[in-house]
Design a protein around this motif. Structure first.
Motif, short mmCIF file in Angstrom:
data_model
loop_
_atom_site.label_atom_id
_atom_site.label_comp_id
_atom_site.label_asym_id
_atom_site.label_seq_id
_atom_site.Cartn_x
_atom_site.Cartn_y
_atom_site.Cartn_z
N LYS A 85 0.85 -1.20 0.00
CA LYS A 85 0.00 0.00 0.00
C LYS A 85 0.88 1.24 0.00
O LYS A 85 1.03 1.92 1.03
CB LYS A 85 -0.94 -0.01 1.21
N PRO A 86 1.53 1.53 -1.15
CA PRO A 86 2.43 2.68 -1.23
C PRO A 86 1.75 3.97 -0.80
O PRO A 86 0.60 4.24 -1.15
CB PRO A 86 2.81 2.74 -2.72
N GLY A 87 2.45 4.77 0.00
CA GLY A 87 1.93 6.06 0.42
C GLY A 87 1.08 6.03 1.67
O GLY A 87 0.82 7.07 2.27
N LYS A 88 0.66 4.84 2.08
CA LYS A 88 -0.19 4.76 3.28
C LYS A 88 0.65 5.00 4.53
O LYS A 88 1.78 4.54 4.64
CB LYS A 88 -0.85 3.38 3.38
N VAL A 89 0.06 5.73 5.49
CA VAL A 89 0.69 5.92 6.79
C VAL A 89 0.18 4.82 7.72
O VAL A 89 -1.01 4.76 8.02
CB VAL A 89 0.37 7.31 7.38
N PHE A 90 1.07 3.95 8.15
CA PHE A 90 0.69 2.83 8.99
C PHE A 90 0.82 3.17 10.47
O PHE A 90 1.80 3.78 10.88
CB PHE A 90 1.57 1.60 8.70
#
Length: 227
Positions: free
Chosen positions: A173-178
């Protein structure tokens, strides 16, 4: 996969540990194989191809660190889950354990029921692995789950299991803040107790091995973990 089909290799030079832990795991329905030192552990891992290895650090003939390093060099054991079970709980010992190729680090003493719970959490990854793509492509990055290998253009990178799983999660999930809790749940399992420092260590190692620019490409220029 049924419990009776799951093999666990338990390695410790203390007979009491082998008997108590082995008994509790056998009662859960797992196949339990034992070894009393690192040298025997490597030999039995090659022969039995266990799904999980629980191994002590301080042992005669060959210690746990060296044994894990040797096991991680064997292609047929790329997917084995490895956790140290040891009385040494210092930060530097844990970092050394992850460097050697361990997926987790459990400190002694631990109650048998809690250990069984942690084992169940680790083994859930076997089911999760079956539902993931064998090859994930993000731009010019190819992530091969079967071989635990990352190819970036002409550069091939082989990572320890937990570093690979963390990178796979972030790249999925590129760009997602986990959130940290989400990472711990997806990569370590929500019943396995590890601290935020564990995530930080793995992130740092990924940056060093993969390259900071590539890492930022996966997560975006504004990459960060939500605390």
């Amino acid at each position: 996969m049924k419990k009776k089909d799951i093999k666990i290799l338990l390695v410790d030079d203390e007979q009491d540990i082998l008997e108590i832990v082995g008994y509790n795991l056998s009662q859960e329905g797992y196949q339990v194989i034992t070894a009393v030192n690192g040298k025997e552990a490597v030999a039995k891992a090659k022969k039995e191809l266990p799904h999980l290895i629980i191994i002590d650090v301080m042992m005669p003939e060959m210690d746990g660190m060296e044994a894990v390093e040797n096991i991680r060099k064997l292609p047929e054991l790329n997917n084995v889950i490895i956790t140290f079970l040891t009385a040494r709980s210092e930060d530097y010992s844990q970092v050394a354990g992850f460097d050697a190729g361990a997926d987790d680090y459990i400190a002694k003493p631990i109650k048998p029921k809690l250990l069984v719970s942690k084992v169940k959490a680790l083994l859930r990854r076997l089911k999760e692995d079956d539902n993931k793509e064998d090859v994930l492509k993000v731009g010019n990055i190819e992530i091969n789950r079967e071989e635990y290998k990352i190819v970036i253009e002409d550069r091939e990178i082989v990572l320890p299991r937990k570093e690979f799983e963390l990178f796979y999660l972030l790249a999925s999930k590129p760009g997602k803040v986990f959130k940290r809790e989400e990472i711990l749940d997806k990569v370590w399992g929500n019943e396995v107790v590890v601290g935020g420092r564990t995530i930080d260590v793995h992130i740092r190692k990924l940056r060093e091995k993969i390259g900071d620019e590539i890492f930022k490409t996966i997560k975006g220029v504004g990459y960060k973990l939500e605390i």
